[in-house]
Design a protein around this motif. Structure first.
Motif, PDB file in Angstrom:
ATOM      1  N   PHE A  34      41.930  31.124  39.100  1.00 14.99           N
ATOM      2  CA  PHE A  34      41.478  31.984  40.007  1.00 14.99           C
ATOM      3  C   PHE A  34      40.002  32.069  39.782  1.00 14.99           C
ATOM      4  O   PHE A  34      39.385  31.719  38.569  1.00 14.99           O
ATOM      5  CB  PHE A  34      41.815  33.456  39.909  1.00 14.99           C
ATOM      6  N   TYR A  36      36.740  34.910  40.258  1.00 14.45           N
ATOM      7  CA  TYR A  36      36.316  36.272  40.707  1.00 14.45           C
ATOM      8  C   TYR A  36      34.821  36.332  40.270  1.00 14.45           C
ATOM      9  O   TYR A  36      34.107  35.966  39.618  1.00 14.45           O
ATOM     10  CB  TYR A  36      36.739  37.384  39.626  1.00 14.45           C
ATOM     11  N   LEU A  44      35.979  43.747  39.940  1.00 17.99           N
ATOM     12  CA  LEU A  44      35.809  42.170  40.259  1.00 17.99           C
ATOM     13  C   LEU A  44      36.358  42.071  41.776  1.00 17.99           C
ATOM     14  O   LEU A  44      36.862  43.041  42.291  1.00 17.99           O
ATOM     15  CB  LEU A  44      37.023  41.587  39.355  1.00 17.99           C
ATOM     16  N   PHE A  46      37.832  39.097  44.544  1.00 18.89           N
ATOM     17  CA  PHE A  46      38.455  37.671  44.464  1.00 18.89           C
ATOM     18  C   PHE A  46      37.588  36.769  45.354  1.00 18.89           C
ATOM     19  O   PHE A  46      37.201  37.251  46.289  1.00 18.89           O
ATOM     20  CB  PHE A  46      39.671  37.930  45.030  1.00 18.89           C
ATOM     21  N   LYS A  49      41.546  30.848  44.805  1.00 20.54           N
ATOM     22  CA  LYS A  49      42.641  30.689  44.060  1.00 20.54           C
ATOM     23  C   LYS A  49      43.299  29.269  44.110  1.00 20.54           C
ATOM     24  O   LYS A  49      43.164  28.782  45.162  1.00 20.54           O
ATOM     25  CB  LYS A  49      43.663  31.520  43.800  1.00 20.54           C
ATOM     26  N   ILE A  51      46.813  27.450  43.779  1.00 21.26           N
ATOM     27  CA  ILE A  51      48.325  27.628  43.228  1.00 21.26           C
ATOM     28  C   ILE A  51      48.895  26.009  43.258  1.00 21.26           C
ATOM     29  O   ILE A  51      49.448  25.755  42.260  1.00 21.26           O
ATOM     30  CB  ILE A  51      49.091  28.315  44.136  1.00 21.26           C
ATOM     31  N   GLU A  94      46.427  32.044  35.281  1.00 23.83           N
ATOM     32  CA  GLU A  94      47.954  32.724  35.104  1.00 23.83           C
ATOM     33  C   GLU A  94      48.916  31.569  34.687  1.00 23.83           C
ATOM     34  O   GLU A  94      48.991  30.738  35.454  1.00 23.83           O
ATOM     35  CB  GLU A  94      48.283  33.419  36.334  1.00 23.83           C
ATOM     36  N   PHE A  99      48.024  36.403  31.832  1.00 22.12           N
ATOM     37  CA  PHE A  99      46.842  36.231  32.832  1.00 22.12           C
ATOM     38  C   PHE A  99      45.654  36.208  31.762  1.00 22.12           C
ATOM     39  O   PHE A  99      45.453  37.267  31.230  1.00 22.12           O
ATOM     40  CB  PHE A  99      46.997  37.197  33.672  1.00 22.12           C
TER      41      PHE A  99
ATOM     42  N   PHE B  34      37.472  50.055  34.519  1.00 22.26           N
ATOM     43  CA  PHE B  34      38.100  49.710  35.680  1.00 22.26           C
ATOM     44  C   PHE B  34      39.649  49.303  35.439  1.00 22.26           C
ATOM     45  O   PHE B  34      40.078  48.772  34.698  1.00 22.26           O
ATOM     46  CB  PHE B  34      37.345  48.194  36.234  1.00 22.26           C
ATOM     47  N   TYR B  36      42.900  47.362  37.157  1.00 24.72           N
ATOM     48  CA  TYR B  36      43.323  46.520  38.215  1.00 24.72           C
ATOM     49  C   TYR B  36      44.829  46.258  38.226  1.00 24.72           C
ATOM     50  O   TYR B  36      45.426  46.546  37.230  1.00 24.72           O
ATOM     51  CB  TYR B  36      42.656  45.075  37.697  1.00 24.72           C
ATOM     52  N   GLN B  38      47.868  43.341  39.417  1.00 20.77           N
ATOM     53  CA  GLN B  38      47.898  41.970  39.588  1.00 20.77           C
ATOM     54  C   GLN B  38      49.393  41.511  40.137  1.00 20.77           C
ATOM     55  O   GLN B  38      50.389  41.892  39.120  1.00 20.77           O
ATOM     56  CB  GLN B  38      47.350  41.067  38.463  1.00 20.77           C
ATOM     57  N   PHE B  39      49.744  41.028  40.996  1.00 13.18           N
ATOM     58  CA  PHE B  39      51.017  40.418  41.383  1.00 13.18           C
ATOM     59  C   PHE B  39      51.188  39.109  41.153  1.00 13.18           C
ATOM     60  O   PHE B  39      50.106  38.324  41.012  1.00 13.18           O
ATOM     61  CB  PHE B  39      51.586  40.632  42.706  1.00 13.18           C
ATOM     62  N   LYS B  42      49.245  36.030  42.847  1.00 11.04           N
ATOM     63  CA  LYS B  42      48.216  36.870  43.664  1.00 11.04           C
ATOM     64  C   LYS B  42      46.838  36.984  42.568  1.00 11.04           C
ATOM     65  O   LYS B  42      46.920  37.183  41.395  1.00 11.04           O
ATOM     66  CB  LYS B  42      48.720  38.235  43.923  1.00 11.04           C
ATOM     67  N   SER B  43      45.925  37.478  43.431  1.00 16.80           N
ATOM     68  CA  SER B  43      44.584  37.687  42.902  1.00 16.80           C
ATOM     69  C   SER B  43      44.917  39.321  42.151  1.00 16.80           C
ATOM     70  O   SER B  43      45.746  40.249  42.609  1.00 16.80           O
ATOM     71  CB  SER B  43      43.590  37.808  43.605  1.00 16.80           C
ATOM     72  N   LEU B  44      43.698  39.631  41.321  1.00 19.88           N
ATOM     73  CA  LEU B  44      43.719  41.027  40.753  1.00 19.88           C
ATOM     74  C   LEU B  44      43.285  41.992  42.259  1.00 19.88           C
ATOM     75  O   LEU B  44      42.523  41.523  43.126  1.00 19.88           O
ATOM     76  CB  LEU B  44      42.472  41.264  39.899  1.00 19.88           C
ATOM     77  N   LEU B  46      41.590  45.660  42.508  1.00 20.65           N
ATOM     78  CA  LEU B  46      40.749  46.747  41.868  1.00 20.65           C
ATOM     79  C   LEU B  46      41.649  47.988  42.475  1.00 20.65           C
ATOM     80  O   LEU B  46      41.676  48.205  43.654  1.00 20.65           O
ATOM     81  CB  LEU B  46      39.393  46.744  42.131  1.00 20.65           C
ATOM     82  N   GLU B  59      40.055  53.046  45.004  1.00 22.40           N
ATOM     83  CA  GLU B  59      40.060  52.093  46.177  1.00 22.40           C
ATOM     84  C   GLU B  59      40.796  52.526  47.309  1.00 22.40           C
ATOM     85  O   GLU B  59      41.954  53.131  47.080  1.00 22.40           O
ATOM     86  CB  GLU B  59      40.206  50.542  45.690  1.00 22.40           C
ATOM     87  N   PHE B  91      51.483  43.728  36.728  1.00 22.94           N
ATOM     88  CA  PHE B  91      50.573  43.383  35.623  1.00 22.94           C
ATOM     89  C   PHE B  91      49.343  44.319  35.721  1.00 22.94           C
ATOM     90  O   PHE B  91      48.639  44.069  36.895  1.00 22.94           O
ATOM     91  CB  PHE B  91      50.399  42.038  35.643  1.00 22.94           C
ATOM     92  N   ILE B  93      45.841  45.505  34.306  1.00 25.27           N
ATOM     93  CA  ILE B  93      44.631  45.111  33.428  1.00 25.27           C
ATOM     94  C   ILE B  93      43.525  46.044  33.522  1.00 25.27           C
ATOM     95  O   ILE B  93      43.316  46.443  34.752  1.00 25.27           O
ATOM     96  CB  ILE B  93      43.914  43.771  33.998  1.00 25.27           C
TER      97      ILE B  93
END
Lengths: 111, 117
Positions: A34, A36, A44, A46, A49, A51, A94, A99, B34, B36, B38-39, B42-44, B46, B59, B91, B93
């Motif tokens: 990824f 950011y 951050l 995005f 990414k 995969i 990740e 991560f 901050f 965050y 994350q799945f 997937k991306s983080l 916010l 958000e 997850f 963060i």
């Protein structure tokens, strides 16, 4: 141990010139990668990414990154930099349940 | 470099219970933190910006009554997932900023993996 390196703390580039922000990683297994961006006083955002599939990934704001498995790199690129691209850029990996972020690279695009 | 810790690193809880996650800046004072989420793959995302001594800024789409954030000191922010459900498994963060001048860099915690059964 998993780790992500961004070898340059700071990258300076003139507006209109191509830019590259470097990222290399050291992980076991197949990583998801990824990028950011962080603008001042913001969280951050995005960018893109990787995969699986095509090694060249296109993302937001005209950025792209190329996954190179043999060099374990995932450098961020843009053909023509804008002053508004000036920000902090973080590479992240990740792998499994981990991560990991790189330390960040500050990009300054000079008018 | 600066160090940010999170506790716990992993937590498993039953549906309906509340879970508190702590984020600490160990060697600097963080005026802004901050949170965050994350799945996998997937991306983080916010969730919120936590400012010491004031209410967090959430958000769009993040339920402030479900994800309670408290930033009571310059070294500690907590995220409480209230009445957790399996879809909250993720997850989480945190990152901390010293604040001050524009462009202050972020320091990331190692993350907390939450599994709600």
């Amino acid at each position: 141990a998993q780790s992500v390196a961004q070898p340059e703390d700071q990258v300076n580039v003139a507006e209109g010139n191509p830019l590259t922000v470097k990222c290399t990683y050291s992980v076991s297994g197949n990583p998801y990668l990824f990028w950011y961006v962080q603008y001042p006083n913001r969280g951050l955002q995005f960018l893109l990414k990787y995969i699986t599939g095509d090694n060249l990934v296109k993302g937001s704001y005209g950025f792209e990154a190329e996954f190179n498995k043999s060099q374990t790199s995932f450098h961020l690129k843009k053909p023509s930099a804008l002053v508004s691209d000036s920000a902090l850029y973080f590479c992240a990996v990740e792998v499994g349940q981990n991560f990991v972020f790189g330390p960040g690279t500050r990009l300054s695009v000079l008018p | 470099g600066a160090v940010v810790s999170q506790h716990p690193s992993r937590v498993i809880c039953k549906s309906g219970t509340s879970v508190k996650i702590e984020c600490r800046s160990l060697d600097f004072q963080a005026t802004t933190m901050f949170w965050y989420r994350q799945f996998p793959k997937k991306s983080l995302m916010l969730m919120a910006t936590s400012n010491e001594g004031s209410k967090a800024t959430y958000e769009q789409g993040v339920e402030k009554d479900k994800f309670l954030i408290n930033h009571a000191s310059l070294t500690l922010s907590t995220l409480t997932v209230t009445s957790a459900h399996p879809e909250d498994s993720s997850f989480y963060i945190c990152s901390a900023s010293r604040g001050g001048s524009l462009g202050e860099t972020q320091y990331f915690g190692p993350g907390t993996r939450l599994l709600v059964l």
